[in-house]
Design a protein around this motif. Structure first.
Motif, PDB file in Angstrom:
ATOM      1  N   CYS B 230     -63.649  40.111  44.917  1.00 58.02           N
ATOM      2  CA  CYS B 230     -63.120  39.617  46.198  1.00 58.02           C
ATOM      3  C   CYS B 230     -64.266  39.465  47.352  1.00 58.02           C
ATOM      4  CB  CYS B 230     -61.915  40.567  46.739  1.00 58.02           C
ATOM      5  SG  CYS B 230     -62.740  42.172  47.239  1.00 58.02           S
ATOM      6  N   CYS B 231     -65.308  39.868  47.040  1.00 56.28           N
ATOM      7  CA  CYS B 231     -66.507  39.690  47.854  1.00 56.28           C
ATOM      8  C   CYS B 231     -67.009  38.445  48.294  1.00 56.28           C
ATOM      9  CB  CYS B 231     -67.742  40.817  47.624  1.00 56.28           C
ATOM     10  SG  CYS B 231     -69.040  40.923  48.799  1.00 56.28           S
ATOM     11  N   PRO B 232     -67.235  37.879  49.156  1.00 56.70           N
ATOM     12  CA  PRO B 232     -67.864  36.376  49.271  1.00 56.70           C
ATOM     13  C   PRO B 232     -69.444  36.488  48.935  1.00 56.70           C
ATOM     14  CG  PRO B 232     -67.197  37.505  51.412  1.00 56.70           C
ATOM     15  CD  PRO B 232     -66.404  38.414  50.530  1.00 56.70           C
ATOM     16  N   ARG B 284     -75.029  48.799  44.493  1.00 55.77           N
ATOM     17  CA  ARG B 284     -73.967  48.078  45.151  1.00 55.77           C
ATOM     18  C   ARG B 284     -74.332  48.406  46.663  1.00 55.77           C
ATOM     19  NH1 ARG B 284     -69.466  45.330  45.249  1.00 55.77           N
ATOM     20  NH2 ARG B 284     -68.390  45.496  47.207  1.00 55.77           N
ATOM     21  N   LYS B 288     -75.399  45.262  49.495  1.00 51.14           N
ATOM     22  CA  LYS B 288     -74.559  45.037  50.480  1.00 51.14           C
ATOM     23  C   LYS B 288     -75.077  45.345  51.938  1.00 51.14           C
ATOM     24  CE  LYS B 288     -72.126  43.118  47.945  1.00 51.14           C
ATOM     25  NZ  LYS B 288     -71.832  41.782  48.086  1.00 51.14           N
ATOM     26  N   SER B 300     -75.968  41.890  52.437  1.00 56.67           N
ATOM     27  CA  SER B 300     -75.096  40.960  52.071  1.00 56.67           C
ATOM     28  C   SER B 300     -73.543  40.969  52.530  1.00 56.67           C
ATOM     29  CB  SER B 300     -75.179  40.704  50.525  1.00 56.67           C
ATOM     30  OG  SER B 300     -74.530  41.831  50.018  1.00 56.67           O
ATOM     31  N   CYS B 301     -73.522  42.122  53.416  1.00 58.63           N
ATOM     32  CA  CYS B 301     -71.945  42.467  53.499  1.00 58.63           C
ATOM     33  C   CYS B 301     -71.800  41.679  54.674  1.00 58.63           C
ATOM     34  CB  CYS B 301     -71.772  43.957  53.878  1.00 58.63           C
ATOM     35  SG  CYS B 301     -70.197  44.287  54.536  1.00 58.63           S
ATOM     36  N   VAL B 302     -70.855  40.697  54.752  1.00 61.72           N
ATOM     37  CA  VAL B 302     -70.413  40.013  55.932  1.00 61.72           C
ATOM     38  C   VAL B 302     -69.359  40.244  56.562  1.00 61.72           C
ATOM     39  CG1 VAL B 302     -71.708  37.789  55.117  1.00 61.72           C
ATOM     40  CG2 VAL B 302     -69.132  38.187  54.641  1.00 61.72           C
ATOM     41  N   GLY B 303     -68.559  41.772  56.203  1.00 56.26           N
ATOM     42  CA  GLY B 303     -67.813  42.201  57.090  1.00 56.26           C
ATOM     43  C   GLY B 303     -66.322  41.871  56.823  1.00 56.26           C
ATOM     44  N   CYS B 304     -65.853  40.852  55.859  1.00 57.25           N
ATOM     45  CA  CYS B 304     -64.771  40.558  55.733  1.00 57.25           C
ATOM     46  C   CYS B 304     -63.646  41.326  55.396  1.00 57.25           C
ATOM     47  CB  CYS B 304     -64.495  39.481  54.479  1.00 57.25           C
ATOM     48  SG  CYS B 304     -64.830  40.413  53.211  1.00 57.25           S
ATOM     49  N   GLY B 305     -64.070  42.831  54.989  1.00 53.78           N
ATOM     50  CA  GLY B 305     -63.095  43.802  54.766  1.00 53.78           C
ATOM     51  C   GLY B 305     -62.170  43.718  53.297  1.00 53.78           C
ATOM     52  N   ARG B 306     -62.479  42.700  52.918  1.00 59.11           N
ATOM     53  CA  ARG B 306     -61.527  42.494  51.314  1.00 59.11           C
ATOM     54  C   ARG B 306     -62.005  43.716  50.334  1.00 59.11           C
ATOM     55  NH1 ARG B 306     -63.430  37.058  52.104  1.00 59.11           N
ATOM     56  NH2 ARG B 306     -61.773  35.633  52.359  1.00 59.11           N
ATOM     57  N   ARG B 308     -62.278  46.807  51.106  1.00 55.78           N
ATOM     58  CA  ARG B 308     -61.506  47.632  51.464  1.00 55.78           C
ATOM     59  C   ARG B 308     -59.688  47.630  51.231  1.00 55.78           C
ATOM     60  NH1 ARG B 308     -66.072  47.819  54.638  1.00 55.78           N
ATOM     61  NH2 ARG B 308     -65.309  46.027  56.010  1.00 55.78           N
TER      62      ARG B 308
HETATM   63  S1  SF4 Z   1     -66.649  43.924  53.758  1.00 56.36           S
HETATM   64 FE1  SF4 Z   1     -66.319  41.849  52.476  1.00 56.36          FE
HETATM   65  S2  SF4 Z   1     -68.468  41.222  52.640  1.00 56.36           S
HETATM   66 FE2  SF4 Z   1     -68.673  43.422  52.936  1.00 56.36          FE
HETATM   67  S3  SF4 Z   1     -68.963  44.151  50.971  1.00 56.36           S
HETATM   68 FE3  SF4 Z   1     -66.888  44.079  51.441  1.00 56.36          FE
HETATM   69  S4  SF4 Z   1     -65.752  42.588  50.611  1.00 56.36           S
HETATM   70 FE4  SF4 Z   1     -68.355  42.045  50.833  1.00 56.36          FE
END
Ligand code: SF4
Ligand code: SF4
Ligand code: SF4
Ligand code: SF4
Lengths: 247, 329
Positions: B230-232, B284, B288, B300-306, B308
């Motif tokens: 699910c991570c963009p 990981r 991120k 690389s984390c764009v903070g979408c929350g997916r 979690r």
């Molecule tokens: S918050 Fe979004 S971008 Fe960040 S690690 Fe989780 S899924 Fe990936």
């Protein structure tokens, strides 16, 4: 190209795995061009075990002395021996009552008949012989069987799967039945490769493909407990396909 | 300052104009309750309040399982032929736009990936503003990745302020003239402000392998793989080759992978660069929050929350990041 000499045998099981191969009707003619189905009692007669085999595919688990004899003979004469289906890989449904008194179980089904005397608690193939590759599933996916044949034609073995059913499920952007509906879905513990067949139809995974490598059973048991399923209920479910699950 | 304003009731006109440019996809809630980017049929409305779709737009650029090479005796390995038809994604939030920027840097960098490049060239992005919820972290860890798109819709009362971000966007605006009003509006800040910033690079100190946190995370992780699917910006893939029944032809596939899986860092002979899940969690985390490889220094984390939202074990790397990246114990 020299044809691939193949033996296909069925031990204690429902024949569904062998049938899955025979159901590849579209592909069978092409297979016959390259493969000599030399020993395949379910499909070809006469079935005489002779010479050496490039590969042997075995469905089912071991529960009778004559099955062990056959398996040992096949192992001795095969370059590769491949366990096909969850019964061959883990014991499967035939091993459901392992741990109970064998003789009592036998009599409750067969009465005084001696036809099954000598039978023992069903075992996966690897309990008795070296197994070169495992194809899981109850039954395995058609694609997996065809890919296996494709690999064998190149003298190779299939690469093992290491992702769980959840992974297949999430790739299909399915609703998660475990987190959203608190269903007893065994996806996180079960070997992937089926494309999450059941959850894709909103039916929880029953674990028919057996354990995924590095399954985190203790954490999963805690999670299921939070959802209202006690350890015994979950282990009971898991052991329907693999008696080796232990808490 | 005058702004281009599109009233909510004129949205349908914008959508029909977009449909003329290609296949239009937008967030919609399925009968099962899952939010997904999916084909938006004429007459259907996009879900404007959708905060996060289950899968990010990466599913359009990198398919979960796809053929990258085909082998035939005589012709050898061939790349798949076939063109990408125009695709318009409506309602892409800033984090996902930044996620696409990350994928662009990976797949269009020094060795462009032809499949990705073709799909990307055929993609039009219509951004949409949003408000972070308690799972988002765009505001906690601002990013140098850019949230760029062709048109951006900033929600207002009764409508949107539209801005263009590309030549194509300007052309689209031109065609929208009739339904756009010029209004004098104070333009509020939007979540794009967390992206495209000049930021000091993250710390390059080695992450302490002995930190108990890695094992702690590993103990709770079920290894389901959801967090990277699910991570963009998770773009790791496995490469598999399957032989045909003719004994010579073959297909080589790439399939989404997860760095928490046993096979991820395994090499020939069964050796592995990351033997256990604790080591893999450190890996990981590093990707991120610190960035590595060609994109070193770009978290690389764009903070979408997916991740979690998807994690059945409820794991959340934010607390650790607070401590390691911002020094907040
Ligand atoms: S918050 Fe979004 S971008 Fe960040 S690690 Fe989780 S899924 Fe990936
Ligand atoms: S529905 Fe089952 S298989 Fe699918 S993600 Fe949830 S737990 Fe895993
Ligand atoms: S989802 Fe589970 S029960 Fe269904 S086919 Fe796959 S492994 Fe078997
Ligand atoms: S989503 Fe959670 S349980 Fe699943 S692999 Fe990621 S961290 Fe582990």
């Amino acid at each position: 190209m020299k044809p691939l000499r193949l033996a296909i045998a069925g031990l204690t099981a429902c024949s569904g795995c062998q049938l899955s191969l025979l159901n590849c009707e579209q592909e069978l003619p092409q297979m016959l061009e390259r493969i000599e189905f030399h020993f395949f009692p379910m499909a070809c007669s006469p079935a005489i075990l002779e010479g050496e085999y490039d590969a042997t595919l075995v469905e089912g688990c071991l529960s009778m002395p004559h099955e062990l004899d056959l398996l040992l003979a096949l192992r001795q004469h095969s370059r590769y021996l491949i366990a096909v289906g969850t019964c061959a890989a883990w014991g499967g449904v035939a091993a459901l009552r392992n741990g109970e008194n064998r003789e009592e179980l036998r009599q409750s089904v067969y009465g005084s008949s001696t036809a099954t005397s000598g039978s023992f608690s069903p075992q996966p193939l690897h309990a008795m012989v070296a197994v070169d590759a495992f194809i899981c599933g109850c039954p395995p996916e058609k694609e997996e069987l065809l890919n296996l044949i494709g690999d064998l034609l190149r003298g190779a073995l299939p690469s093992p799967i290491s992702h769980p059913v959840c992974s297949d499920c999430q790739m299909r952007e399915n609703l998660c039945l475990l987190t959203e509906r608190s269903a007893l879905c065994l996806g996180p513990l079960t070997l992937g490769g089926c494309g999450a067949r059941c959850p894709s139809l909103e039916v929880p995974c029953e674990g028919c493909r057996g354990p995924v490598p590095e399954a985190n059973l203790s954490e999963a048991l805690e999670l299921y407990l939070q959802k209202g399923y006690d350890h015994a209920a979950v282990l009971g479910r898991l052991r329907r396909f693999c008696p080796e699950w232990k808490s | 300052m005058p702004a281009h304003f599109l009233a909510t009731k004129a949205l349908e006109k914008l959508l029909s104009l977009l449909r003329k440019q290609g296949e239009l996809h937008a967030p919609q809630r399925g009968d099962d309750g899952v939010l997904r980017f999916a084909l938006l049929k004429a007459g259907d409305s996009p879900d404007l309040d959708a905060l996060r779709t289950q899968l990010p737009p990466k599913k359009y650029l990198l398919h979960p399982r796809e053929t990258i090479l085909t082998y035939r005796a005589g012709s050898g390995y061939q790349e798949p032929q076939g063109r990408s038809s125009p695709l318009i994604l409506f309602g892409v939030h800033p984090c996902d736009l930044a996620g696409i920027d990350y994928l662009d840097r990976l797949f269009l960098g020094d060795a462009p990936d032809p499949t990705y490049a073709a799909r990307r060239a055929a993609l039009t992005l219509i951004g949409l503003s949003c408000f972070p919820d308690n799972l988002c972290s765009c505001h906690l860890h601002p990013s140098t990745l850019k949230a760029s798109c062709d048109l951006y819709l900033q929600r207002q009362e009764e409508g949107f302020v539209i801005t263009s971000g590309s030549l194509q966007g300007t052309e689209l605006l031109e065609k929208l003239k009739e339904i756009i009003e010029e209004r004098d509006l104070p333009i509020p800040e939007d979540t794009r402000r967390f992206f495209g910033r000049q930021l000091p690079p993250p710390s390059q100190s080695e992450l302490d392998a002995a930190m108990p946190d890695w094992q702690e995370l590993a103990n709770h992780c079920l290894g389901c793989g959801a967090c990277s699917i699910c991570c963009p910006t998770c773009a790791c893939f496995d490469v598999l080759e399957f032989g045909g029944l003719d004994g010579s032809s073959s297909e080589r596939l790439r399939c989404w992978d997860n760095c928490l899986f046993k096979s991820h860092a395994e090499v020939a002979g069964g050796m592995s660069f990351q033997k256990n899940r604790a080591e893999r969690f450190r890996y990981r985390y590093r990707h991120k929050y610190r960035g590595f490889g060609q994109l070193k220094n770009i978290p690389s984390c764009v903070g979408c929350g997916r991740c979690r939202a998807a994690c059945p074990a409820g794991l959340d790397l934010r607390t650790l990041a607070e401590r390691l990246e911002r020094g907040n114990p």
